[in-house]
Design an enzyme around this catalytic site. Structure first.
Site, PDB file in Angstrom:
ATOM      1  N   PRO A   1       0.407  -1.272  -0.156  1.00  0.00           N
ATOM      2  CA  PRO A   1      -0.033  -0.002   0.238  1.00  0.00           C
ATOM      3  C   PRO A   1       0.404   1.264  -0.392  1.00  0.00           C
ATOM      4  O   PRO A   1       0.949   1.629   0.921  1.00  0.00           O
ATOM      5  CB  PRO A   1      -0.770  -0.080   1.717  1.00  0.00           C
ATOM      6  CG  PRO A   1      -0.315  -1.349   1.842  1.00  0.00           C
ATOM      7  CD  PRO A   1       0.455  -1.885   1.005  1.00  0.00           C
ATOM      8  N   CYS A   2       1.524   1.553  -1.180  1.00  0.00           N
ATOM      9  CA  CYS A   2       2.360   3.090  -1.478  1.00  0.00           C
ATOM     10  C   CYS A   2       1.606   4.102  -0.846  1.00  0.00           C
ATOM     11  O   CYS A   2       1.758   5.028  -0.813  1.00  0.00           O
ATOM     12  CB  CYS A   2       2.756   2.832  -2.536  1.00  0.00           C
ATOM     13  SG  CYS A   2       2.349   2.942  -4.418  1.00  0.00           S
ATOM     14  N   HIS A   3       0.042   3.670  -1.778  1.00  0.00           N
ATOM     15  CA  HIS A   3      -0.474   4.777  -1.325  1.00  0.00           C
ATOM     16  C   HIS A   3      -1.229   6.006   0.018  1.00  0.00           C
ATOM     17  O   HIS A   3      -1.042   6.548   0.317  1.00  0.00           O
ATOM     18  CB  HIS A   3      -2.394   4.585  -1.720  1.00  0.00           C
ATOM     19  CG  HIS A   3      -2.921   3.139  -0.967  1.00  0.00           C
ATOM     20  ND1 HIS A   3      -2.342   2.218  -1.458  1.00  0.00           N
ATOM     21  CD2 HIS A   3      -3.528   3.033  -0.504  1.00  0.00           C
ATOM     22  CE1 HIS A   3      -2.855   0.819  -0.529  1.00  0.00           C
ATOM     23  NE2 HIS A   3      -3.860   2.282   0.052  1.00  0.00           N
TER      24      HIS A   3
END
Length: 288
Positions: free
Chosen positions: A254-256
């Site tokens: 989850p780079c967001h």
């Protein structure tokens, strides 16, 4: 155009995301908060139709969701839902933590294998309808190795982006091979606690950063500087940002959920509207 694989309820939710995406544009352009009637009118829908579609996708009213989409929401997340990655590592979340209501297991290729640009790998790929629009998913026999979204950049660019990551690999279009994993990835599986395996293809530093990202619970966020601290290299904030941007398995890694320390969203490889929608979607479901 390659045919998209549809998942249970995902064709409908992908359409709902497009409604949300247009609403984000309207909210961004407005100088003051918009009423439900104003948003519905500008989108050419009746109030009842817009409210029904919108609420079905996100689970709350457009008015409340608008609060999650405002630029200040990132600062609210940092204040109220900030995750200290060092603590996550200490309790053993890294690599085996709960992610999107399923347990993800992962492994990575050796540095030597990575240096060969995917030589000798067979990577299967296919298009799927996701809650966030068209998604191209790639995987080896060991697990998902790539996931990208086309709502902002277009399908051709998204596909070529992932293909270019491993220039010496052999690519085979086979969405049915990937379908069981993708069902798990987007919460459309059979409800059992199965694993959605990930196969991380990257340089050692990148993999350390992606491992840290896997420790961030859904609905929470952290900062690039916190990631740098967690991997034992506190001065490498810029390099961490680059590694976050090169994450090939968006949504599942989850780079967001990585934000700037100032509360700014930072960048997002697949488009900032996508990042805002994902953060808001997760924040809503974390509270419900």
């Amino acid at each position: 155009m390659t045919q998209h694989q549809t998942l249970p309820n995902q064709t409908e939710t992908a359409y709902h995301y497009q409604v949300v995406r247009r609403a984000i544009d309207l909210i961004d352009q407005a100088e003051a908060p918009l009423s439900l009637e104003q948003i519905a009118a500008q989108m050419g829908m009746s109030v009842a139709h817009f409210q029904r579609l919108f609420s079905r996708w996100v689970g709350i009213s457009p008015k409340r969701y608008q609060q999650y989409l405002t630029l200040g929401h990132a600062k609210t997340l940092l204040r109220d839902r900030f995750t200290t990655l060092e603590a996550s590592h200490a309790v053993g979340l890294s690599g085996s933590g709960r992610l999107h209501d399923l347990f993800v297991r992962w492994e990575s290729m050796s540095p030597g294998e990575f240096a060969r640009g995917g030589e000798g790998l067979t990577i299967y790929w296919g298009w799927f309808e996701s809650p966030f629009g068209p998604a191209v998913v790639m995987g080896t026999e060991k697990g998902i190795c790539g996931m990208g979204f086309a709502a902002e950049m277009g399908e051709d660019a998204a596909l070529q982006d992932l293909l270019s990551r491993w220039p010496k690999a052999e690519f085979v279009e086979d969405p049915m091979m990937l379908r069981p994993w993708v069902l798990q990835a987007f919460g459309a599986g059979d409800g059992q606690l199965n694993t959605a395996p990930l196969f991380l293809i990257g340089a050692p530093f990148q993999i350390k950063v992606w491992e840290a990202l896997l420790s961030i619970p859904s609905g929470h966020v952290t900062t690039y500087s916190e990631i740098a601290q967690a991997i034992g290299n506190p001065r490498a904030v810029r390099a961490v940002g680059t590694a976050v941007g090169r994450n090939p398995i968006s949504w599942l890694i989850p780079c967001h959920r990585a934000l700037r320390k100032s509360g700014g969203l930072g960048g997002y490889h697949w488009g900032l509207p996508m990042k805002r929608a994902m953060l808001a979607y997760e924040a809503v479901h974390a509270e419900n």
